[in-house]
Scaffold this motif. Structure first.
Motif, PDB file in Angstrom:
ATOM      1  N   LEU A 109       0.837  -1.158  -0.117  1.00 15.59           N
ATOM      2  CA  LEU A 109       0.112  -0.033   0.059  1.00 15.59           C
ATOM      3  C   LEU A 109       0.826   1.378   0.029  1.00 15.59           C
ATOM      4  O   LEU A 109       0.633   2.131  -0.700  1.00 15.59           O
ATOM      5  N   PHE A 110       1.871   1.373   0.697  1.00 15.87           N
ATOM      6  CA  PHE A 110       2.927   2.526   0.756  1.00 15.87           C
ATOM      7  C   PHE A 110       3.560   2.552  -0.727  1.00 15.87           C
ATOM      8  O   PHE A 110       3.567   3.824  -0.995  1.00 15.87           O
ATOM      9  N   LEU A 111       3.692   1.700  -1.181  1.00 16.70           N
ATOM     10  CA  LEU A 111       4.121   1.703  -2.807  1.00 16.70           C
ATOM     11  C   LEU A 111       3.076   2.450  -3.503  1.00 16.70           C
ATOM     12  O   LEU A 111       3.083   3.277  -4.219  1.00 16.70           O
ATOM     13  N   LYS A 112       1.861   1.669  -3.441  1.00 14.79           N
ATOM     14  CA  LYS A 112       0.660   2.025  -4.405  1.00 14.79           C
ATOM     15  C   LYS A 112       0.245   3.422  -4.296  1.00 14.79           C
ATOM     16  O   LYS A 112      -0.170   3.948  -5.150  1.00 14.79           O
ATOM     17  N   PHE A 113       0.347   3.984  -3.044  1.00 16.27           N
ATOM     18  CA  PHE A 113      -0.285   5.349  -2.861  1.00 16.27           C
ATOM     19  C   PHE A 113       0.725   6.284  -3.130  1.00 16.27           C
ATOM     20  O   PHE A 113       0.684   7.713  -2.955  1.00 16.27           O
ATOM     21  N   GLY A 114       2.150   5.728  -3.798  1.00 16.10           N
ATOM     22  CA  GLY A 114       2.826   6.653  -4.076  1.00 16.10           C
ATOM     23  C   GLY A 114       3.876   7.626  -2.868  1.00 16.10           C
ATOM     24  O   GLY A 114       4.816   8.099  -3.241  1.00 16.10           O
ATOM     25  N   TYR A 115       3.796   6.944  -1.926  1.00 15.93           N
ATOM     26  CA  TYR A 115       4.308   7.472  -0.761  1.00 15.93           C
ATOM     27  C   TYR A 115       6.076   7.075  -0.666  1.00 15.93           C
ATOM     28  O   TYR A 115       6.660   7.861  -0.442  1.00 15.93           O
ATOM     29  N   HIS A 116       6.417   6.002  -1.313  1.00 16.56           N
ATOM     30  CA  HIS A 116       7.812   5.600  -1.585  1.00 16.56           C
ATOM     31  C   HIS A 116       8.461   6.660  -2.653  1.00 16.56           C
ATOM     32  O   HIS A 116       9.445   7.019  -2.354  1.00 16.56           O
ATOM     33  N   ASP A 117       7.497   6.553  -3.705  1.00 14.17           N
ATOM     34  CA  ASP A 117       8.260   7.808  -4.633  1.00 14.17           C
ATOM     35  C   ASP A 117       8.428   8.876  -4.057  1.00 14.17           C
ATOM     36  O   ASP A 117       9.413   9.672  -4.342  1.00 14.17           O
ATOM     37  N   ALA A 118       7.623   9.646  -3.454  1.00 15.11           N
ATOM     38  CA  ALA A 118       7.709  10.883  -2.715  1.00 15.11           C
ATOM     39  C   ALA A 118       8.828  10.839  -1.692  1.00 15.11           C
ATOM     40  O   ALA A 118       9.673  11.773  -1.677  1.00 15.11           O
TER      41      ALA A 118
END
Length: 500
Positions: free
Chosen positions: A386-395
């Motif tokens: 979910l952390f990856l899916k929501f874009g949190y890792h990219d940010a």
């Protein structure tokens, strides 16, 4: 079975000094009291049926709130460890099994067998060389540690949101049960669509295995490829934990020198079965393997018929504008096994890593991992998905790149003037400076002096196959130290070096 004993108030209160409460711990007072009472029961200091102090007496003795003690007692009652009797008090339950610690002192045994004699000589895991930093390094004022994150940089709010969503009642079955040897489909999908494409790696979920960090991936692959007479090659200097793993598994390790283009590719690799490399950011020199050397290595893997482990340990945190594509992107006939993790970008304590390889090799790696741990915790995988899916890792990676670039700019502007007696190496995109004292002073002695000055640095001698080499080299890392502490920290380190 003993009966409940109504002890005197003075006798019951004797256990109060045995209970330790530390308000600096993250564990609450109530839960500390629960833990301490359970410990005293396990150690035999509190027997079945023994009476505990009253809530008020315990609270006064520990200087805590009465409600904290009452809460601890009630939780222990719920767990069946304590029981209560109206108008009598609280007692250790009669239903508990006797502690295995009780009476153990009365048991006489033969002299203890020296188990270590049964381990292959020269291969004791505890005898390996490791880069050691103080366990409490975040408490130091100037933590120049490498590839670590400060606690205040962890995306706690976003991670908490993802874990809350992962733990909703509808999805409990997806992580609470035994998934046999399989990983979370959601996490695998995000790895394949978000992390790997950014590094130029194309893979399907069946090509990916989730591991407890990159080190487990190295261990699993090494174990699969072990065999009588098998030879592994690695960079020298290189990653100490990889070397320690290989020493446990392979008959021979060939240590291949590194130059300004990375690992030297020559006939020494020709008779190897496996070659371990860190091409994006060579560990520990930070050198990026040149395109020419990458092509040479891939061609030799074909002609000499060996496999390559590519450890892309800092691919997510490399902030250089032009990063070479991984060896895996030029993979020929599945000879490259790609390894990465979330340790450098999110948190090393999560122990979330993965390997990418041919499907048949991943199937065998999954089966071998299953013999050890079945699978990496699925709740952790689902949360990370979910952390990856929501874009949190990219940010997060984008923020880290900006922070790291700023810190390198600060250090680069002053480090040459502060350390004129050192050869200094820093490659574009890396948060690490490799320092070698031209005067030959012992980096271990510099480290000890630095610790006294509240500074943490990392000597590099454990990275060499010959621990007599690298004695005058150490690393300065900027990933964990606040930007405003870099200049005063480096200034103090320069002064400290002058006293060695």
């Amino acid at each position: 079975m003993t009966e409940y004993s109504r002890t005197t108030r003075a006798a019951a209160n004797l256990i109060i000094p045995l209970i330790k409460v530390d308000r600096l711990l993250s564990l609450g007072v109530r839960d500390q009291i629960r833990s301490e009472i359970s410990r005293l029961i396990a150690e035999g200091a509190l027997e079945q049926g023994a009476q505990l102090p009253s809530c008020r007496a315990m609270a006064q003795g520990l200087s805590v709130a009465v409600n904290s003690v009452l809460g601890a007692y009630l939780k222990l009652i719920d767990e069946g460890i304590l029981s209560s009797k109206p108008k009598s008090g609280y007692f250790v339950s009669l239903e508990l099994s006797a502690s295995p610690l009780q009476g153990s002192a009365k048991t006489k045994t033969r002299e203890t067998t020296n188990i270590l004699d049964r381990i292959t000589k020269g291969k004791l895991p505890s005898k390996g060389s490791y880069i050691v930093r103080p366990p409490d390094w975040p408490k130091y004022k100037y933590p120049f540690v490498c590839n670590q994150i400060p606690v205040n940089r962890f995306p706690l709010a976003q991670w908490r949101e993802c874990m809350r969503l992962a733990m909703n009642s509808r999805d409990v079955a997806s992580w609470a049960g035994d998934n046999q040897y399989w990983d979370s489909d959601e996490f695998l999908q995000e790895v394949c669509t978000r992390i790997l494409p950014r590094r130029g790696v194309a893979a399907r979920p069946e090509n990916v295995l989730v591991t407890l960090g990159a080190q487990q991936a190295i261990y699993i692959i090494s174990s699969l490829l072990r065999g009588y007479g098998r030879v592994v090659a690695m960079e020298d200097p290189g990653y100490p934990d990889a070397r320690n793993i290989f020493e446990q598994i392979f008959d021979e390790i060939r240590f291949i020198p590194v130059d300004d283009e990375g690992i030297i590719v020559d006939e020494r690799l020709a008779e190897c079965d496996l070659v371990y490399v860190t091409p994006n950011r060579q560990f520990p020199t930070t050198i990026a393997m040149s395109a020419r050397r990458r092509e040479m290595l891939l061609k030799m893997a074909e002609s000499a018929d060996f496999l390559i482990i590519e450890d892309d340990y800092d691919g997510d945190t490399d902030f250089s504008e032009e990063v070479e594509a991984p060896l895996y992107s030029g993979n020929r006939n599945g000879r490259v096994i790609y390894i990465n993790s979330l340790s450098k970008s999110v948190a090393p304590g999560l122990r979330l890593g993965f390997l990418v390889a041919q499907e048949d090799l991943v199937s065998e790696a999954r089966a071998l991992r299953g013999l050890m741990i079945r699978h990496t915790p699925l709740l952790l995988q689902k949360t990370a998905g979910l952390f990856l899916k929501f874009g949190y890792h990219d940010a997060l990676c984008k923020r880290l790149h900006a922070i790291f670039e700023q810190r390198i700019a600060i250090a680069s502007g002053i480090i040459d003037d502060l350390f004129p007696q050192f050869d200094i190496r820093n490659e574009d995109g890396s948060t690490i400076f490799v320092m070698t004292d031209k005067a030959g002073r012992d980096a271990q002695m510099i480290k000890e002096k630095a610790l006294q000055a509240n500074i943490v640095i990392e000597p590099l001698w454990p990275c060499y196959s010959d621990d007599k080499k690298g004695k005058s080299s150490f690393r300065i890392g900027l990933s964990a130290i606040p930007s405003d502490q870099i200049e005063p920290g480096l200034t103090l380190l320069s002064e400290t070096v002058g006293t060695v």
